[in-house]
Design a protein around this motif. Sequence first.
Motif, PDB file in Angstrom:
ATOM      1  N   LYS A 134      -9.506   1.114  61.817  1.00  0.00           N
ATOM      2  CA  LYS A 134     -10.427   0.684  60.756  1.00  0.00           C
ATOM      3  C   LYS A 134     -11.022  -0.690  61.078  1.00  0.00           C
ATOM      4  O   LYS A 134     -12.167  -0.973  60.750  1.00  0.00           O
ATOM      5  N   LYS A 135     -10.225  -1.536  61.724  1.00  0.00           N
ATOM      6  CA  LYS A 135     -10.753  -2.852  62.118  1.00  0.00           C
ATOM      7  C   LYS A 135     -11.900  -2.671  63.116  1.00  0.00           C
ATOM      8  O   LYS A 135     -12.928  -3.336  63.024  1.00  0.00           O
ATOM      9  N   ALA A 136     -11.702  -1.751  64.052  1.00  0.00           N
ATOM     10  CA  ALA A 136     -12.747  -1.495  65.040  1.00  0.00           C
ATOM     11  C   ALA A 136     -13.985  -0.933  64.353  1.00  0.00           C
ATOM     12  O   ALA A 136     -15.121  -1.314  64.671  1.00  0.00           O
ATOM     13  N   ALA A 137     -13.761  -0.055  63.366  1.00  0.00           N
ATOM     14  CA  ALA A 137     -14.890   0.526  62.636  1.00  0.00           C
ATOM     15  C   ALA A 137     -15.637  -0.563  61.857  1.00  0.00           C
ATOM     16  O   ALA A 137     -16.868  -0.585  61.812  1.00  0.00           O
ATOM     17  N   LEU A 138     -14.862  -1.484  61.270  1.00  0.00           N
ATOM     18  CA  LEU A 138     -15.479  -2.604  60.557  1.00  0.00           C
ATOM     19  C   LEU A 138     -16.330  -3.422  61.528  1.00  0.00           C
ATOM     20  O   LEU A 138     -17.473  -3.792  61.234  1.00  0.00           O
ATOM     21  N   ASN A 139     -15.768  -3.665  62.678  1.00  0.00           N
ATOM     22  CA  ASN A 139     -16.444  -4.457  63.698  1.00  0.00           C
ATOM     23  C   ASN A 139     -17.784  -3.833  64.112  1.00  0.00           C
ATOM     24  O   ASN A 139     -18.803  -4.515  64.188  1.00  0.00           O
ATOM     25  N   VAL A 140     -17.785  -2.535  64.370  1.00  0.00           N
ATOM     26  CA  VAL A 140     -19.048  -1.923  64.798  1.00  0.00           C
ATOM     27  C   VAL A 140     -20.016  -1.816  63.629  1.00  0.00           C
ATOM     28  O   VAL A 140     -21.237  -1.889  63.815  1.00  0.00           O
ATOM     29  N   THR A 141     -19.484  -1.699  62.409  1.00  0.00           N
ATOM     30  CA  THR A 141     -20.371  -1.701  61.236  1.00  0.00           C
ATOM     31  C   THR A 141     -21.086  -3.046  61.127  1.00  0.00           C
ATOM     32  O   THR A 141     -22.289  -3.110  60.863  1.00  0.00           O
ATOM     33  N   ILE A 142     -20.332  -4.116  61.356  1.00  0.00           N
ATOM     34  CA  ILE A 142     -20.933  -5.452  61.344  1.00  0.00           C
ATOM     35  C   ILE A 142     -22.043  -5.512  62.400  1.00  0.00           C
ATOM     36  O   ILE A 142     -23.156  -5.962  62.135  1.00  0.00           O
ATOM     37  N   GLY A 143     -21.734  -5.007  63.589  1.00  0.00           N
ATOM     38  CA  GLY A 143     -22.697  -5.067  64.688  1.00  0.00           C
ATOM     39  C   GLY A 143     -23.957  -4.258  64.421  1.00  0.00           C
ATOM     40  O   GLY A 143     -25.069  -4.753  64.624  1.00  0.00           O
TER      41      GLY A 143
END
Lengths: 290, 258
Positions: A134-143
């Motif tokens: 989920k952290k990775a998903a958050l990260n790519v959502t930010i990007g």
Amino acid sequence: MNKFIEVNNLCLSYKNQQVIKNISFSLEQGKIYGLIGRNGAGKTSLLSLLASFNQPTAGTIKIDGEVPFENARIMQEVAFIYDRDFKDESSPVKEMFDTLKRYRPNFDEEYAKYLLDRFELPLKKPVNKLSKGKKAALNVTIGLSSRAPITIFDEAYLGMDAPTRTFFYKELLEDQARYPRTFILSTHLVSEMDYLFEEVLIIHRGELVFHDDFETLISRGAAITGDFSKVDQFVQGKKKLSEQTLGRTKSVMIYGNLTEEEKEKARSIGLDIGPVNLQDLFIYLTEEGK
Amino acid sequence: MKKKSIRTKLAIDLFTLQGKWTVWFLKIMFVVYIAHILYPLIHNGESVRAVDDFYARSYIFGNIYMLVIGIITSISCLPYYVQNGITRRDYFFGATIGTLGLAIIIPLVALIIHFLTKGMIDWTNLPIDLKGLTEASAAEEDPFIAQMILAVIYAPSVVEISGLSILVFTVNLFFYYVIGWMIGAGFYRFGGIKGMMFIVLALAIFLINSGIWGNPVPAWLPIPDLTLSFYAIIGTVSLIFIVLGIIRLVTRNMRIKL
């Protein structure tokens, strides 16, 4: 060609160790670039220079004609998304997006909501309590939702499972079609991402060993498939990248351009010539000892 | 114009973020304060007792609190904002202005709480004698370490409620914050032994500041005793500018760690 990002004779040293060695290249606006290299090749160091997280030891970087370091106009247009653990980030997910809303001029809130929903990210949960995926998903959502004219993803997708990564790749291509920007995707998951890249940069031990478009790169080699004895005979004396055998059928990846005559000859004896895959080329170009 | 608006946003953000922490800080301090007043009353019965007032107490603990949040924000907020495309320069100015706002608000809030508690005590007729801080009673011959501790936690000794003391309060809160900021930035950038040197530097600056305010300092330190508050304020403000200069030097090209 519009040189959106221009890098000249770039060097970076930490103490006595030189991690980036005299790299020069230029990137155009609106393309997707793949930056590939082995662990410790200097990918992240190079990207952190582009994102003004650090200053070069020597050489220059220009983005849109200006030096990016401490340049407010350029820095807000560069989003650098890297694999991070958010361990000290105790504020809720929503707050990260409040920050983007304030400081990223092209941030799209609706799109962020759509992605958060698709990734099933809880808005109220503290960021450091999220799972790795989920952290990775958050990260790519930010990007993606920042829609920064230069968006750099540095292995940001590592924690995501395969279906989520596939969704991310698809979303990246679709959003790129809607709002073209310059993407730099750094990875060592070469085989699953190669179809995204328009151009590829390969760095090895701090040096740029290759930069060209994807087609040119894969035309540097070929996959010869057919009856194993005929294949063996044909590839004799050629640089082999890898080989696979299934029953009497064999497929060999070779490095180096085939002449028209050679291609003709191969076809005449019933061999199939296909493109080489990026992964094999990458492994070959960055072999130990090179 | 655009730059200005980014700095304003940053100032508001830093004020809000630290303001939220401060609300917690004041809440906890208030609860402890009330417990301090009531517990002995309930346990030992009623005999008149002197307790330092809330304003004076905020004065001491506020300084330490500001030192701590100065360290925390310098380590976490600068990288966070650079990750969001903010320059180190804009962060520096934004954080400075935002925190100055906080340093102005805290004494006023402390004053309001002070008058509320005083009103309550008078109204309920509790046998409590509220006092401002008394002068630091450290003798000249105190050992060096004791003087050092005194210098750090107890810089100015004038704590009576007045317009001047509110100004002194603000200046000191901000002073402690920038010291924390400097220590955090030094550690973030240099780490290890070099980072430690920033603590040594901070202690030296505390000592100078303490001397400016007329507190006993080791005899070998040639610090003028500017007991007159107005000059002492100018002294502390000058130190703040020096520390801000050091922070800017340390952070202007700082590498953001991944």
